[in-house]
Design an enzyme around this catalytic site. Structure first.
Site, PDB file in Angstrom:
ATOM      1  N   GLY A 189      42.767  30.894  32.156  1.00  0.00           N
ATOM      2  CA  GLY A 189      43.339  29.674  31.937  1.00  0.00           C
ATOM      3  C   GLY A 189      44.779  29.595  32.065  1.00  0.00           C
ATOM      4  N   SER A 190      45.475  30.547  32.841  1.00  0.00           N
ATOM      5  CA  SER A 190      46.976  30.567  32.932  1.00  0.00           C
ATOM      6  C   SER A 190      47.288  29.146  33.814  1.00  0.00           C
ATOM      7  CB  SER A 190      47.386  31.740  33.778  1.00  0.00           C
ATOM      8  OG  SER A 190      46.824  31.932  35.051  1.00  0.00           O
TER       9      SER A 190
ATOM     10  N   LYS B 297      21.150  22.445  36.480  1.00  0.00           N
ATOM     11  CA  LYS B 297      22.491  22.110  36.764  1.00  0.00           C
ATOM     12  C   LYS B 297      22.753  20.473  36.458  1.00  0.00           C
ATOM     13  CE  LYS B 297      25.367  24.021  39.747  1.00  0.00           C
ATOM     14  NZ  LYS B 297      26.244  24.258  40.899  1.00  0.00           N
TER      15      LYS B 297
ATOM     16  N   MET C 102      34.349  28.694  37.961  1.00  0.00           N
ATOM     17  CA  MET C 102      33.832  29.905  38.689  1.00  0.00           C
ATOM     18  C   MET C 102      32.315  29.224  38.870  1.00  0.00           C
ATOM     19  SD  MET C 102      36.411  31.262  39.293  1.00  0.00           S
ATOM     20  CE  MET C 102      36.494  32.779  40.325  1.00  0.00           C
ATOM     21  N   ARG C 103      32.197  28.069  39.272  1.00  0.00           N
ATOM     22  CA  ARG C 103      30.805  27.635  39.453  1.00  0.00           C
ATOM     23  C   ARG C 103      31.092  26.554  40.529  1.00  0.00           C
ATOM     24  NH1 ARG C 103      26.769  28.019  36.160  1.00  0.00           N
ATOM     25  NH2 ARG C 103      28.183  29.222  34.781  1.00  0.00           N
ATOM     26  N   LEU C 104      29.661  26.343  41.434  1.00  0.00           N
ATOM     27  CA  LEU C 104      29.899  25.157  42.477  1.00  0.00           C
ATOM     28  C   LEU C 104      29.420  23.926  41.725  1.00  0.00           C
ATOM     29  CD1 LEU C 104      27.632  26.319  45.455  1.00  0.00           C
ATOM     30  CD2 LEU C 104      30.231  25.789  45.384  1.00  0.00           C
TER      31      LEU C 104
ATOM     32  N   ASN D  48      40.641  21.337  43.776  1.00  0.00           N
ATOM     33  CA  ASN D  48      40.408  22.728  43.275  1.00  0.00           C
ATOM     34  C   ASN D  48      41.654  23.761  43.869  1.00  0.00           C
ATOM     35  OD1 ASN D  48      39.085  25.182  42.495  1.00  0.00           O
ATOM     36  ND2 ASN D  48      38.480  25.900  44.558  1.00  0.00           N
TER      37      ASN D  48
ATOM     38  N   HIS E 121      42.471  27.630  45.158  1.00  0.00           N
ATOM     39  CA  HIS E 121      41.724  28.871  45.597  1.00  0.00           C
ATOM     40  C   HIS E 121      43.090  29.789  45.851  1.00  0.00           C
ATOM     41  CE1 HIS E 121      38.456  31.573  46.763  1.00  0.00           C
ATOM     42  NE2 HIS E 121      39.210  31.945  47.865  1.00  0.00           N
TER      43      HIS E 121
END
Ligand code: GAR
Length: 195
Positions: free
Chosen positions: A12-13, A65, A90-92, A107, A109
């Protein structure tokens, strides 16, 4: 006051950098919810320290899901969220959330997409011996780190760089630029006010 949610799974930085900038610059906006899919994540402590409500859940305790995404949507509505900011989630994102918040999910990346999507992007770039690494902010679609690109920033890799120093450069870029992109998408001017 614009309200947005941050989704994170671990340290969580980026969450911390976003909330810190928002407070320092007195934005006319707030993080009204942290969504976290890992009950052990450090980001939950960070949210608590800022008194930001969090919805932490264990995906395994839901049937599938769509079921946990419906629970997330309920929370997002409760907290009047207008924008979803993925920061190390870290999840679609599945169909259920995409249908409800399509075009409103972004998002970050740690690579210059479309190079090195997926996990361990910095490690993949390092092992490929690239001379320029970087970060990408993009809208989220059903793919893994795909979707229209909003912004990219690059950093040169020097002879003396190691995986650790590259990771550090990447985090510095993320912490500096992600808050700026969010601010712009929320329609706030340089003083953090609604335009
Ligand atoms: C960040 O580097 C982010 O770009 C990456 O996870 C890290 C989370 O760090 N996201 C992805 O790889 C998404 N595919 P943080 O928890 O310290 O903010």
């Amino acid at each position: 006051m614009k309200k947005f949610a941050v989704f994170a799974s671990g340290n969580g930085s980026n969450f911390e950098a976003i909330v810190t900038r928002l407070k320092e610059e007195n934005w006319d906006a707030e993080v009204s919810l942290l969504v976290c899919d890992n009950l052990e994540a450090k980001v939950l402590e960070r949210a608590e320290a800022f008194s930001i409500p969090s919805f932490a859940f264990q995906p395994k305790s839901y049937e599938n899901k769509p079921a946990f995404e419906r629970a997330i949507i309920e929370q997002l509505r409760l907290h009047e969220v207008e924008l979803i900011v993925l920061a190390g989630y870290m999840r679609l994102i599945g169909d259920t959330l995409l249908k409800a918040y399509g075009g409103k999910i972004i998002n970050i990346h740690p690579s210059l997409l479309p190079a090195f999507p997926g996990i361990d992007a910095v490690g993949k770039a390092y092992r490929a011996g690239v001379k320029v690494a970087g970060i990408t902010v993009h809208y989220v679609d059903e793919g893994m780190d795909t979707g229209p690109i909003i912004a990219q920033k690059a950093v040169e890799i020097g002879e003396g760089d190691t995986l650790e120093t590259i990771e550090q450069h990447i985090h510095e870029l993320e912490h500096k630029h992600y808050p700026s992109v969010i601010k712009e998408l929320l329609g706030l001017n340089s003083r953090g006010e609604k335009q």
